[in-house]
Design an enzyme around this catalytic site. Structure first.
Site, PDB file in Angstrom:
ATOM      1  N   GLU A   1       0.840  -1.202   0.000  1.00 17.65           N
ATOM      2  CA  GLU A   1       0.000   0.000   0.000  1.00 17.65           C
ATOM      3  C   GLU A   1       0.874   1.251   0.000  1.00 17.65           C
ATOM      4  O   GLU A   1       0.621   2.206  -0.718  1.00 17.65           O
ATOM      5  CB  GLU A   1      -0.905  -0.018   1.244  1.00 17.65           C
ATOM      6  CG  GLU A   1      -1.929   1.099   1.262  1.00 17.65           C
ATOM      7  CD  GLU A   1      -2.871   1.029   2.477  1.00 17.65           C
ATOM      8  OE1 GLU A   1      -2.694   0.147   3.324  1.00 17.65           O
ATOM      9  OE2 GLU A   1      -3.769   1.878   2.546  1.00 17.65           O
TER      10      GLU A   1
ATOM     11  N   GLU B   1       2.845  10.318  10.938  1.00 16.15           N
ATOM     12  CA  GLU B   1       3.481  10.168  12.257  1.00 16.15           C
ATOM     13  C   GLU B   1       3.873   8.698  12.478  1.00 16.15           C
ATOM     14  O   GLU B   1       4.959   8.391  12.995  1.00 16.15           O
ATOM     15  CB  GLU B   1       2.532  10.627  13.379  1.00 16.15           C
ATOM     16  CG  GLU B   1       2.296  12.119  13.442  1.00 16.15           C
ATOM     17  CD  GLU B   1       1.274  12.605  12.408  1.00 16.15           C
ATOM     18  OE1 GLU B   1       0.587  11.766  11.792  1.00 16.15           O
ATOM     19  OE2 GLU B   1       1.165  13.831  12.208  1.00 16.15           O
TER      20      GLU B   1
HETATM   21  C1  LIG Z   1      -9.576   9.619   2.978  1.00 10.52           C
HETATM   22  C2  LIG Z   1      -9.272   8.382   3.749  1.00 10.52           C
HETATM   23  C3  LIG Z   1      -9.428   7.151   3.154  1.00 10.52           C
HETATM   24  C4  LIG Z   1      -9.210   5.987   3.880  1.00 10.52           C
HETATM   25  N1  LIG Z   1      -9.441   4.777   3.281  1.00 10.52           N
HETATM   26  C5  LIG Z   1      -9.347   3.649   4.019  1.00 10.52           C
HETATM   27  C6  LIG Z   1      -9.719   2.393   3.447  1.00 10.52           C
HETATM   28  O1  LIG Z   1     -10.103   2.300   2.277  1.00 10.52           O
HETATM   29  N2  LIG Z   1      -9.668   1.300   4.235  1.00 10.52           N
HETATM   30  C7  LIG Z   1      -9.243   1.352   5.531  1.00 10.52           C
HETATM   31  O2  LIG Z   1      -9.194   0.313   6.181  1.00 10.52           O
HETATM   32  N3  LIG Z   1      -8.890   2.524   6.110  1.00 10.52           N
HETATM   33  C8  LIG Z   1      -8.943   3.673   5.375  1.00 10.52           C
HETATM   34  N4  LIG Z   1      -8.613   4.884   5.949  1.00 10.52           N
HETATM   35  C9  LIG Z   1      -8.283   4.921   7.359  1.00 10.52           C
HETATM   36  C10 LIG Z   1      -6.836   5.249   7.679  1.00 10.52           C
HETATM   37  O3  LIG Z   1      -6.022   4.139   7.473  1.00 10.52           O
HETATM   38  C11 LIG Z   1      -6.815   5.726   9.137  1.00 10.52           C
HETATM   39  O4  LIG Z   1      -7.508   6.952   9.178  1.00 10.52           O
HETATM   40  C12 LIG Z   1      -5.407   5.911   9.643  1.00 10.52           C
HETATM   41  O5  LIG Z   1      -4.784   4.677   9.821  1.00 10.52           O
HETATM   42  C13 LIG Z   1      -5.388   6.702  10.971  1.00 10.52           C
HETATM   43  O6  LIG Z   1      -6.224   6.081  11.900  1.00 10.52           O
HETATM   44  P1  LIG Z   1      -7.352   6.888  12.694  1.00 10.52           P
HETATM   45  O7  LIG Z   1      -8.161   7.648  11.712  1.00 10.52           O
HETATM   46  O8  LIG Z   1      -8.054   5.930  13.578  1.00 10.52           O
HETATM   47  O9  LIG Z   1      -6.540   7.953  13.557  1.00 10.52           O
HETATM   48  P2  LIG Z   1      -5.765   7.658  14.905  1.00 10.52           P
HETATM   49  O10 LIG Z   1      -5.025   6.370  14.794  1.00 10.52           O
HETATM   50  O11 LIG Z   1      -6.702   7.826  16.053  1.00 10.52           O
HETATM   51  O12 LIG Z   1      -4.713   8.828  14.912  1.00 10.52           O
HETATM   52  C14 LIG Z   1      -5.069  10.173  15.255  1.00 10.52           C
HETATM   53  C15 LIG Z   1      -3.800  11.014  15.219  1.00 10.52           C
HETATM   54  O13 LIG Z   1      -2.856  10.530  16.186  1.00 10.52           O
HETATM   55  C16 LIG Z   1      -1.624  10.193  15.565  1.00 10.52           C
HETATM   56  N5  LIG Z   1      -1.084   8.979  16.195  1.00 10.52           N
HETATM   57  C17 LIG Z   1      -1.743   7.834  16.461  1.00 10.52           C
HETATM   58  N6  LIG Z   1      -0.918   6.947  17.017  1.00 10.52           N
HETATM   59  C18 LIG Z   1       0.305   7.530  17.098  1.00 10.52           C
HETATM   60  C19 LIG Z   1       1.590   7.110  17.585  1.00 10.52           C
HETATM   61  N7  LIG Z   1       1.781   5.885  18.075  1.00 10.52           N
HETATM   62  N8  LIG Z   1       2.618   7.969  17.481  1.00 10.52           N
HETATM   63  C20 LIG Z   1       2.453   9.211  16.962  1.00 10.52           C
HETATM   64  N9  LIG Z   1       1.253   9.673  16.510  1.00 10.52           N
HETATM   65  C21 LIG Z   1       0.201   8.840  16.578  1.00 10.52           C
HETATM   66  C22 LIG Z   1      -1.976   9.925  14.113  1.00 10.52           C
HETATM   67  O14 LIG Z   1      -0.870  10.143  13.269  1.00 10.52           O
HETATM   68  C23 LIG Z   1      -3.086  10.938  13.874  1.00 10.52           C
HETATM   69  O15 LIG Z   1      -2.509  12.192  13.585  1.00 10.52           O
HETATM   70  C24 LIG Z   1      -8.786   6.065   5.232  1.00 10.52           C
HETATM   71  C25 LIG Z   1      -8.602   7.310   5.827  1.00 10.52           C
HETATM   72  C26 LIG Z   1      -8.838   8.463   5.103  1.00 10.52           C
HETATM   73  C27 LIG Z   1      -8.634   9.791   5.791  1.00 10.52           C
END
Ligand SMILES: Cc1cc2nc3c(=O)[nH]c(=O)nc-3n(C[C@H](O)[C@H](O)[C@H](O)COP(=O)(O)OP(=O)(O)OC[C@H]3O[C@@H](n4cnc5c(N)ncnc54)[C@H](O)[C@@H]3O)c2cc1C
Length: 497
Positions: free
Chosen positions: A349, A484
């Site tokens: 990916e 991040e």
């Molecule tokens: C437009 C879009 C399309 C997507 N498409 C798909 C898809 O098709 N299928 C799918 O399965 N997922 C999809 N996603 C999901 C995407 O993989 C997740 O949004 C991403 O992994 C972040 O997870 P979260 O949204 O739960 O944020 P969180 O994990 O809650 O993170 C929130 C913030 O905290 C930071 N953070 C979290 N943990 C840490 C750490 N350990 N150290 C430092 N910083 C940290 C993150 O960088 C972020 O800034 C999509 C997301 C978007 C925005």
């Protein structure tokens, strides 16, 4: 032989440096790498100083030198790095002049690779439909039919899945050819290929699938008969993916799946979804109780709800599973060992997130627009502050390209990509966002509007697309593992922190 080994950006213009450039500091201690050829022109014309110690090259550009990108000196050795911007920053670049590296590294394209680039370029010019190109370069939404049309044109040519094995209709291209192809597609303005099937599910099937699974799914993915989406993320399980809770319980020859996925890109187009599900909630390590399932989106109990993003578009969804029956034969790899599959897929990916060719095309357009935009009687490109911003992005893009070529050279030599893929993702997406910001700045206050309010106004459809585009591009540093998280990966895997 004329050889180029770097570029300097000065006064908004890039200049390639070659062996013809003067060399002022040739004599050097013999135990140092062959810096002198490079030092001469740079130190004389563009740099305040250039020093070398402990395998680090330190560059200090003059104030009117916006950036320096170096990739080669002497005839074999290599150094990659970016010395940046307006003389304010000094960047350091690692050089490796070991005999092993000297004999292996070559970042230039061979004549055969150049010929291949020409072939691809000509074919794209003749076969990319104008209406699709127009949509891509003007940031207009692509429909499912648009995506499928381009997919099928490439499938007919045999170029839709270059990295698949030859027995599954791959092209047998080298890694460099694959990169050239991607870059040319980006530069030409081709629609994106549907990566969920071609570049995520397929590599997983090829690596972990049974012969029946391969036979059943791969030809349909190739010909665009099945549209796939990715069911990894859940509310509360994004970066912390291993905490996912969607349950799959065995019942006879089926699993019964219950739970919710979120942010599922293009699920509203999809025929199939690959999902991570929890098959054993009692394992001590969370990663251990997960399995990888292929689920037919027409199965009873699945519902897809749209999520509207801040650009107003419908791209992602929430997908709900309410006692959905999935045959056991749709599980890929061992039960409870889906994490191995999940990690393998994530590497693929991230490979596709750099988008260097597309960024080059957009940067060229940005420069054209800026040159035409007159502010206080002069072109925006002549505004030193704006020019400095564009140059900064250009330098970063050149450095990304060279870094990418360096990884390609490693791949060419049979070394698998590692954590460096994360670096390409970080830099590639930051550059995409920076270009979208500069586009907005070029359009000025008009860029605030989402659509033309007055047909007579000095405003066109492209300007109207900039704000939604700017907002949409915020996603790039979140998806495919947030930036991040990528930095954490580099810190652990590359820097050993
Ligand atoms: C437009 C879009 C399309 C997507 N498409 C798909 C898809 O098709 N299928 C799918 O399965 N997922 C999809 N996603 C999901 C995407 O993989 C997740 O949004 C991403 O992994 C972040 O997870 P979260 O949204 O739960 O944020 P969180 O994990 O809650 O993170 C929130 C913030 O905290 C930071 N953070 C979290 N943990 C840490 C750490 N350990 N150290 C430092 N910083 C940290 C993150 O960088 C972020 O800034 C999509 C997301 C978007 C925005």
């Amino acid at each position: 032989m004329t050889m180029s080994w770097g570029s300097v950006i000065s006064n908004g213009r890039a200049r390639t440096l070659g062996t013809g450039d003067a060399c002022a500091i040739c004599p050097g201690p013999s135990n140092q790498p062959p810096l002198p050829h490079l030092q001469g022109a740079l130190a004389g014309n563009y740099l305040l100083s250039l020093t070398y110690s402990d395998n680090l090259l330190r560059l200090r550009p003059r104030r009117d030198t916006a950036g320096v990108v170096l990739w080669r000196w002497d005839d074999q050795s290599c150094m990659i790095g970016t010395a940046v911007i307006g003389g304010m920053l000094v960047s350091e670049a690692v050089s490796d002049n070991s005999p092993e590296r000297r004999s292996r590294m070559d970042l230039n394209y061979s004549p055969e690779e150049e010929a291949f680039r020409d072939e691809v370029r000509v074919w794209l010019r003749e076969n990319l439909p104008d209406d699709l190109r127009d949509k891509v370069v003007n940031y207009r939404e692509l429909s499912k039919a648009d995506l499928l049309r381009w997919h099928q044109i490439l499938a007919k040519k045999g170029w839709v899945a270059p990295d698949w094995p030859i027995e599954w209709d791959g092209t047998n291209w080298t890694v460099v050819q694959r990169y050239i192809f991607e870059e040319e597609c980006g530069a030409a303005g081709c629609p994106p290929l549907m990566s969920f099937g071609l570049r995520m599910c397929a590599p997983v099937l090829l690596r972990f699938g049974t012969p029946e699974q391969k036979q059943r799914f791969l030809p349909r993915i190739y010909h665009g008969e099945d549209f796939w989406c990715q069911g990894y993320s859940e509310p509360g399980s994004g970066s912390d993916l291993a905490s996912l809770q969607t349950r799959a319980v065995r019942d006879g020859d089926d699993y019964v799946v219950t739970g919710q996925k979120i942010w599922t890109t293009l699920a509203h187009y999809a025929d199939w979804i690959f999902c991570l599900v929890r098959t054993d909630p009692n394992r001590p390590k969370r990663q251990e109780g997960i399995s990888f399932l292929l689920i037919d989106m027409r199965s009873p109990g699945i519902s897809v709800r749209p999520i509207t993003l801040m650009d107003g578009g419908h791209e992602v969804n929430a997908v709900f599973f309410d006692d959905v029956r999935v045959p056991l034969e749709n599980r890929v790899h061992e039960e409870n060992d889906g994490w191995t599959v999940a990690k393998y897929l994530l590497g693929y990916e991230r490979m596709g997130t750099g988008r260097i060719g597309a960024s080059k095309r957009e940067l060229a357009r940005l420069k054209e627009l800026a040159a035409k935009t007159i502010k206080d009687g002069k072109s925006l490109l002549d505004d030193p502050r704006f020019r400095d911003r564009i140059t900064r992005v250009e330098v970063e893009l050149m450095a990304l390209e060279i870094t990418n070529l360096r990884y390609l050279d490693q791949l060419r030599g049979g070394r698998a990509p590692g954590a460096e893929v994360s670096l390409l993702k970080i830099k590639g997406t930051e550059i995409q966002q920076a270009i979208s910001e500069l586009m907005m700045q070029t359009a000025g206050p008009l860029a605030q509007l989402f659509r033309p309010m007055d047909p007579e106004a000095d405003f066109d459809a492209f300007t109207a697309s900039l704000a939604p585009r700017y907002l949409n591009m915020r996603k790039t540093t979140i998806y495919a593992g947030s930036n991040e998280i990528q930095r954490n990966i580099i810190a652990k895997a590359t820097l050993g922190l």
